[in-house]
Design a protein around this motif. Structure first.
Motif, PDB file in Angstrom:
ATOM      1  N   GLN A  55       1.601   3.869   3.213  1.00  0.00           N
ATOM      2  CA  GLN A  55       1.180   3.700   4.606  1.00  0.00           C
ATOM      3  C   GLN A  55       1.523   4.902   5.481  1.00  0.00           C
ATOM      4  O   GLN A  55       1.020   5.012   6.603  1.00  0.00           O
ATOM      5  CB  GLN A  55       1.859   2.450   5.198  1.00  0.00           C
ATOM      6  N   ALA A  60      -4.037   7.370   6.090  1.00  0.00           N
ATOM      7  CA  ALA A  60      -3.838   5.931   5.911  1.00  0.00           C
ATOM      8  C   ALA A  60      -3.654   5.210   7.245  1.00  0.00           C
ATOM      9  O   ALA A  60      -3.496   3.993   7.271  1.00  0.00           O
ATOM     10  CB  ALA A  60      -2.629   5.670   5.011  1.00  0.00           C
ATOM     11  N   ASP A  62      -1.206   5.863   9.745  1.00  0.00           N
ATOM     12  CA  ASP A  62       0.121   5.758  10.359  1.00  0.00           C
ATOM     13  C   ASP A  62       0.091   6.386  11.752  1.00  0.00           C
ATOM     14  O   ASP A  62      -0.299   7.545  11.903  1.00  0.00           O
ATOM     15  CB  ASP A  62       1.158   6.481   9.491  1.00  0.00           C
ATOM     16  N   LYS A  81      -6.729   3.791  -2.882  1.00  0.00           N
ATOM     17  CA  LYS A  81      -5.995   3.266  -1.722  1.00  0.00           C
ATOM     18  C   LYS A  81      -5.121   2.061  -2.065  1.00  0.00           C
ATOM     19  O   LYS A  81      -4.241   1.689  -1.280  1.00  0.00           O
ATOM     20  CB  LYS A  81      -6.976   2.892  -0.613  1.00  0.00           C
ATOM     21  N   ARG A 245       6.491  -1.181  11.935  1.00  0.00           N
ATOM     22  CA  ARG A 245       5.630  -2.202  11.346  1.00  0.00           C
ATOM     23  C   ARG A 245       6.093  -3.577  11.808  1.00  0.00           C
ATOM     24  O   ARG A 245       7.276  -3.786  12.088  1.00  0.00           O
ATOM     25  CB  ARG A 245       5.652  -2.078   9.816  1.00  0.00           C
ATOM     26  N   GLU A 315       4.486  -4.559   0.042  1.00  0.00           N
ATOM     27  CA  GLU A 315       3.576  -3.425   0.154  1.00  0.00           C
ATOM     28  C   GLU A 315       4.297  -2.101   0.400  1.00  0.00           C
ATOM     29  O   GLU A 315       3.961  -1.079  -0.188  1.00  0.00           O
ATOM     30  CB  GLU A 315       2.579  -3.668   1.295  1.00  0.00           C
ATOM     31  N   GLU A 316       5.283  -2.101   1.284  1.00  0.00           N
ATOM     32  CA  GLU A 316       5.960  -0.848   1.652  1.00  0.00           C
ATOM     33  C   GLU A 316       6.762  -0.269   0.492  1.00  0.00           C
ATOM     34  O   GLU A 316       7.030   0.927   0.440  1.00  0.00           O
ATOM     35  CB  GLU A 316       6.897  -1.085   2.851  1.00  0.00           C
ATOM     36  N   ARG A 319       3.362  -0.053  -2.956  1.00  0.00           N
ATOM     37  CA  ARG A 319       2.166   0.775  -2.807  1.00  0.00           C
ATOM     38  C   ARG A 319       2.537   2.248  -2.706  1.00  0.00           C
ATOM     39  O   ARG A 319       3.501   2.611  -2.027  1.00  0.00           O
ATOM     40  CB  ARG A 319       1.393   0.384  -1.546  1.00  0.00           C
ATOM     41  N   TYR A 430       0.901  -7.429   6.718  1.00  0.00           N
ATOM     42  CA  TYR A 430       2.352  -7.203   6.815  1.00  0.00           C
ATOM     43  C   TYR A 430       3.142  -8.221   5.997  1.00  0.00           C
ATOM     44  O   TYR A 430       4.363  -8.217   6.013  1.00  0.00           O
ATOM     45  CB  TYR A 430       2.790  -7.234   8.278  1.00  0.00           C
TER      46      TYR A 430
END
Length: 487
Positions: A55, A60, A62, A81, A245, A315-316, A319, A430
């Protein structure tokens, strides 16, 4: 006067001839270079960063950081992605990158253990095909302690050129070892700058080589410590202006803003260095014949879900950025792709793009047919965590051993106790709403459980307690019954 004019006129004619011949030669040289690149095998440059979550780039979206050089690279690349780190921690990703295997196959399912020196690695395969191979930066696959030399020979897993060390995160007094020289050396300044210059020197020196090259440039940043980038970069980011986030809890917001300011400072410096690398590739005439992969070994939670760093299936953490800049001669369209490329898929894809036979030891997916529009693959992929311990996966921080399946819409994780997490990532990016046990998602949960069970069966994963794998591989256990574990 007549003779003087005649001499001058002859000189003029001679000059015109020389210039015409020179231009002609120059054009022929350019044509020869273009023709050579059309028929020659591509170079491969893998830019590997440490703990850069997907991210955290301009392309992407940010809102906190500009990454113009990466954005430009993304615009001319294939952007996976939805790419993930199959085991979101340093050494396992690196071992999967080098072998094309999953962690429970190559055995590096935790940090600070050694990858089998008999492994069939990406460098060994490229060597056999006549490529020059090089490695610069953080290694973290030797398992013999920090800051030490990874001795020449088998422990370097086939890489011929070497400027690196096992592992350090002291970016301003960074230790490295230079090829066969056993003496410990220190990069003169911020090691992101020094390692970039070393890579540029390597690339320039390849111009005189008849062989193509495959090089991995492995940066230690933006991994913590977050506040050690050069001052000019740190000054760009005011913690008070950082936009968090939505999944960072109130009790971590102040700390997360401070740490993110430093994290983005490292990223801004890396972006400048990536721009410098690409400029030198263009200046040396190698850009149009070089596959460039930009990725990271895992992400960083940085306060999201009340945790820091990696290992967890959010995800953080899981990914990662994954860009493939591919020479035009391969006729692969640029742009975003939905497929969930995983760590073990990088090696077979690169070998295939270079028309090199993929070894039978490889478990990853060859994405070249997908990139050419001939196959549909990567609709789902597996995440694995075998560690009931570790700084970032402690039970008190919400961590646990798990297996997870990720699709283009959902993340589903099962712990040893049963279903743990289910997120609809499209409507809940999120991951704030855990849908496990939600009546409206019963069928989705059942489908994801079946898909996960099927994948575990296909990969021969019995999903045992983590210490069973540690005993199987003979890794050391301390007096408390756990494994000494560092970052």
């Amino acid at each position: 006067m007549k003779n003087k004019f005649r001499i001058t006129f002859y000189h003029y004619l001679l000059l015109v001839c020389i210039l015409t011949f020179g231009v002609s030669c120059s054009e022929k040289k350019k044509e020869t270079v273009v023709e050579s690149q059309e028929t020659s095998r591509p170079n491969v440059l893998v830019i590997l960063t440490d703990q850069w979550r997907a991210q955290a780039t301009g392309y992407a979206g940010d809102p906190n950081v500009n990454t113009p050089n990466l954005d430009e690279l993304a615009a001319t690349s294939v952007n996976f992605k939805n790419a993930v780190s199959g085991m979101p921690v340093c050494s396992p990703f690196r071992a999967s990158l080098l072998t094309g295997q999953r962690p429970l196959t190559h055995g590096v399912f935790m940090n600070d253990v050694q990858l089998d020196t008999n492994a069939v690695t990406i460098a060994k395969v490229f060597n056999k095909e006549g490529y020059d191979t090089g490695y610069i930066g953080k290694w973290h696959l030797d398992g013999h302690g920090r800051l030490q030399n990874v001795a020449p020979g088998k422990r370097r897993q086939g890489f011929k050129f070497w400027k690196g060390n096992e592992c350090t995160h002291d970016y301003n007094e960074s230790v490295y070892y230079d090829n066969d020289d056993p003496d410990r050396k220190i990069w003169d300044s911020y090691d992101t700058f020094e390692q970039t210059d070393a890579a540029i020197d390597y690339i320039k020196n390849r111009n005189s080589s008849e062989n193509p090259y495959m090089m991995i440039l492995s940066y230690g940043t933006p991994h913590a410590p977050y506040h050690t980038a050069p001052e000019e970069y740190r000054n760009r980011f005011d913690p008070a202006k950082i936009k968090l986030r939505r999944n960072v809890p109130d009790n971590l917001k102040e700390q997360a803003k401070k740490d993110l300011a430093g994290y983005y400072a490292h990223i801004a410096a890396l972006d400048d260095m990536i721009g410098k690398l690409i400029k030198n590739l263009k200046d040396s005439g190698q850009y149009d014949n070089t596959i460039i992969v930009f990725t990271a070994d895992h992400g960083d939670l940085l306060g999201s879900h009340g945790a820091y760093k990696k290992q967890q299936p959010y995800e953080e953490s899981a990914r990662v950025p994954m860009l493939y800049h591919i020479p035009e001669k391969l006729k692969i369209a640029t742009g975003e792709r939905d497929a969930l490329m995983n760590s073990e898929d990088i090696m077979p894809t690169l070998l295939s793009l270079c028309d090199i036979t993929i070894p039978d030891t490889v478990e990853g997916i060859d994405y070249r047919p997908y990139l050419e529009g001939k196959e549909q693959v990567g609709q789902y992929t597996l995440l694995t965590c075998v560690q009931p311990f570790g700084q970032w996966n402690k039970v008190q921080h919400g961590g646990r051993e798990y297996r997870a399946i990720i699709t283009q819409q959902y993340t589903y994780a099962r712990s040893l106790s049963g279903p743990w997490l289910l997120f609809d990532n499209k409507i809940d990016p999120y991951q704030l709403n855990n849908l496990v046990g939600n009546e409206g998602y019963t069928s989705v949960q059942d489908d994801m459980e079946k898909l996960l069970s099927q994948r575990l069966k296909e990969t021969g994963d019995e999903f045992l307690p983590g210490l069973e794998y540690i005993k199987k591989w003979g890794y050391p256990i301390d007096e408390t019954g756990t494994v000494p574990y560092t970052n």
